[in-house]
Design a protein around this motif. Structure first.
Motif, PDB file in Angstrom:
ATOM      1  N   THR A  24     -16.623  92.173  28.023  1.00 27.02           N
ATOM      2  CA  THR A  24     -17.323  93.290  27.399  1.00 27.02           C
ATOM      3  C   THR A  24     -16.335  94.398  27.066  1.00 27.02           C
ATOM      4  N   LEU A  25     -16.785  95.336  26.241  1.00 29.09           N
ATOM      5  CA  LEU A  25     -15.951  96.461  25.835  1.00 29.09           C
ATOM      6  C   LEU A  25     -16.578  97.758  26.304  1.00 29.09           C
ATOM      7  N   TYR A  26     -15.742  98.692  26.741  1.00 28.36           N
ATOM      8  CA  TYR A  26     -16.190 100.006  27.186  1.00 28.36           C
ATOM      9  C   TYR A  26     -15.453 101.056  26.363  1.00 28.36           C
ATOM     10  N   THR A  27     -16.175 102.029  25.838  1.00 26.61           N
ATOM     11  CA  THR A  27     -15.586 103.094  25.029  1.00 26.61           C
ATOM     12  C   THR A  27     -15.700 104.427  25.756  1.00 26.61           C
ATOM     13  N   GLY A  28     -14.619 105.200  25.752  1.00 26.36           N
ATOM     14  CA  GLY A  28     -14.633 106.508  26.397  1.00 26.36           C
ATOM     15  C   GLY A  28     -13.625 107.446  25.759  1.00 26.36           C
ATOM     16  N   ALA A  74     -19.056 108.440  19.924  1.00 26.07           N
ATOM     17  CA  ALA A  74     -20.449 108.115  19.612  1.00 26.07           C
ATOM     18  C   ALA A  74     -20.528 107.130  18.449  1.00 26.07           C
ATOM     19  N   ALA A  75     -19.676 107.327  17.439  1.00 25.26           N
ATOM     20  CA  ALA A  75     -19.670 106.420  16.282  1.00 25.26           C
ATOM     21  C   ALA A  75     -19.232 105.015  16.700  1.00 25.26           C
ATOM     22  N   LEU A  76     -18.207 104.923  17.535  1.00 21.32           N
ATOM     23  CA  LEU A  76     -17.739 103.614  18.000  1.00 21.32           C
ATOM     24  C   LEU A  76     -18.788 102.921  18.859  1.00 21.32           C
ATOM     25  N   LYS A  77     -19.472 103.671  19.693  1.00 22.90           N
ATOM     26  CA  LYS A  77     -20.498 103.082  20.559  1.00 22.90           C
ATOM     27  C   LYS A  77     -21.664 102.511  19.747  1.00 22.90           C
ATOM     28  N   SER A  82     -18.995  92.870  17.272  1.00 20.66           N
ATOM     29  CA  SER A  82     -18.140  92.179  16.297  1.00 20.66           C
ATOM     30  C   SER A  82     -17.253  93.163  15.531  1.00 20.66           C
ATOM     31  N   LYS A  83     -17.791  94.326  15.185  1.00 20.97           N
ATOM     32  CA  LYS A  83     -17.006  95.342  14.469  1.00 20.97           C
ATOM     33  C   LYS A  83     -15.952  95.956  15.388  1.00 20.97           C
TER      34      LYS A  83
END
Length: 94
Positions: A24-28, A74-77, A82-83
């Motif tokens: 999984t991917l986590y964005t921060g 917020a935009a990345l989340k 796939s993107k």
């Protein structure tokens, strides 16, 4: 919808994406993504990374104000996985 607030202040924030051990991917966001990554690895910070231990940083955007970083996070989340995967593959490697 999140709108950008006045972009003033120091441009010292980074948006980052971590790949976790389960894929999984986590964005921060952080002032220093490498230090924040180590904190995630030690179980400090986000509840998500305590359950899904991070493996490595796969994406960074540096030189943002805090406001810009929050808007970009917020935009990345909102992106489908796939993107995000495409984004992480297109990052130049040192």
């Amino acid at each position: 919808m999140i709108r950008q607030i006045k972009s003033s202040g120091p441009k010292e924030w980074t948006v980052y994406i971590l790949r976790c051990q389960d894929g999984t991917l986590y964005t921060g966001i952080a002032k220093n993504a490498e230090i924040r990554f180590k904190q995630h690895q030690m179980g400090k910070g986000a509840a998500y990374t305590r359950i899904h231990p991070p493996q490595k940083i796969v994406f960074q955007e540096k030189g943002l104000t805090r406001s810009e970083a929050l808007v970009r996070e917020a935009a990345l989340k909102r992106l489908p996985k796939s993107k995000k995967e495409t984004l992480t593959r297109n990052v130049p490697r040192p």
